[in-house]
Design an enzyme around this catalytic site. Structure first.
Site: not given
Ligand code: URA
Length: 436
Positions: A183, A161, A82, A168
């Protein structure tokens, strides 16, 4: 419990309890706390930040808002990677078939574009027919068939999330360390992989602008991963200019294919191979990183990663013509307006504001300025020149692709993202450090 009191408590920088954090996450997910109050709460976190124990509780609350995936019916080492969010960041889409070609199983849940950064899911959706919303049973079936699957967040996995992430994006609360950490990690834990690679972007195009901020984020996420018994490594990588030459959705898939066909840009290939090598080491296939990197570079010279990518796209309903036809960009991007930004002086290109470049791509239609805005998958930017490259007067330095009507301020916007300098900018490190 009273949401107003809790917003105030965070506003004054006090530590919230588990019950309070659970109340807010559950309330917002179920709809009893409205967007405007959650926005105020997120802004309070942005300014006051959170302690590590609050971040852990927030992560747990988001995980517990939905199901936790059980991947035990998939044999072998399950990996996930990620990024904390970058501009032109298509690493995951090359990393995944590369590690799959070594026999690792990639079980990845990805997000959409956020702020100036693109999202893996939006990019995949630009492939005609590609399905990002698949049931868990299909996700497992596809991984068992092709060694990899990438899905979007469904309503039953980390729904908190999903909702907070979208809020956000439109309330200027993206670049908050505790919110990014929770997140990213709630998704990584809920999808049940054995090994996790985090790419923490750092620089003028990332949410974390300095190495010390990025290091702090990386350390927190690694700590969270260890608490959940995961093998985890975080790389802090340079995002002071986009990776590769493309920013957008279909335009980035085009560059992914170039990389998988052996003609991708060097910066992208480098990060891909380093990230993949970390996963191969976690899985125990190699004991030292350098040997694993060499093996990844060699594998990228073969057709195997492309074949894994192809099988994955096919399994999720994507149109293989997009992959097989080798079309030039001008035939892939169906746009009404193509705008060339030209150099007015000679020298060297220096990209100075990657966040603005990402936001320019959003303005062209490649991302969302409001929560429910539709994306134009064909909008984007091609960087004809990258930092350090020679520029002559009149050279095209970047090309903008859009279906929108573009006015003078957009040209000016593009021109603010770079300068032409007389001294060649020093080459920068692409990976600053690895934390594990
Ligand atoms: N990737 C995510 O999954 N969440 C974030 O807040 C930023 C990048």
């Amino acid at each position: 419990m009273d949401i107003l009191a809790l917003i105030n408590k965070k506003k004054y920088g006090q530590e919230l309890t588990r019950e309070e954090i659970n109340f807010i996450v559950e309330g917002y997910t179920s709809g009893s706390i409205p967007d405007y109050q959650m926005s105020a709460f997120l802004m309070a976190i942005y300014f006051q930040t959170m302690s590590i124990s609050e971040i852990l509780i927030l992560t747990e609350a988001m995980i517990n808002s939905g199901e936790i995936y059980d991947l035990s019916s998939i044999s072998g080492f399950k990996v996930d990677k990620h990024s904390s969010g970058g501009v032109g960041d298509k690493v995951s889409l090359i990393y995944a078939p590369l590690v799959a070609s070594f026999g690792l199983k990639v079980a990845k849940m990805s997000g959409r574009g956020l702020g100036q950064t693109g999202g893996t899911i939006d990019k995949l959706e630009s492939i005609p027919g590609f399905k990002v919303e698949i049931p868990f049973s299909e996700f497992v079936k596809i991984i068992n068939q092709t060694n990899l699957s990438i899905m979007s967040q469904t309503d039953n996995i980390v729904p908190a999330d999903k909702k907070i992430y979208a809020l956000r994006d439109v309330t200027a609360t993206v670049d908050s360390l505790p919110l990014v950490a929770a997140s990213v990690m709630c998704k990584k834990i809920a999808t049940g992989s054995d090994g996790i690679i985090l790419d923490v972007k750092c620089g003028n195009g990332a949410f974390m602008k300095t190495i010390s901020e990025a290091r702090k984020l990386a350390q927190i996420m690694v700590e969270l991963g260890i608490k959940f018994n995961k093998k985890i490594a975080a790389e802090i990588t340079n995002m002071s200019e986009p990776l590769g030459r493309t920013i957008g959705n279909a335009i980035e898939i085009y560059e992914v294919l170039q990389a998988l066909k052996g003609t991708g840009p060097a910066d992208l290939n480098y990060i891909v191979c380093e990230s993949a090598a970390l996963s191969l080491c976690q899985a125990g296939l190699f004991s030292d990183l350098a040997t694993a990197v060499t093996a990844c570079q060699a594998k990228m010279q073969t057709e195997e990663p492309l074949n894994y990518f192809r099988a994955f796209i096919k399994a999720q309903g994507g149109d293989l013509n997009f992959i097989d036809n080798d079309l030039p960009l001008k035939d892939i991007l169906k746009v009404k307006n193509i705008i060339e930004i030209k150099a007015t002086q000679a020298g060297y290109m220096e990209i100075i504001d990657t966040t603005e470049l990402g936001l320019l791509a959003v303005r062209l239609g490649a991302g969302r300025a409001t929560k429910n805005e539709e994306i134009d998958y064909h909008a984007g930017i091609y960087l004809n020149k990258k930092t350090g490259e020679n520029v002559a007067v009149g050279d095209v330095v970047m090309t903008l692709y859009t279906n929108r009507y573009i006015t003078e301020p957009v040209y000016k916007w593009a021109e603010r993202t770079f300068k032409i300098v007389t001294v060649k900018p020093r080459e920068q490190k692409l990976i600053y450090e690895i934390i594990q």
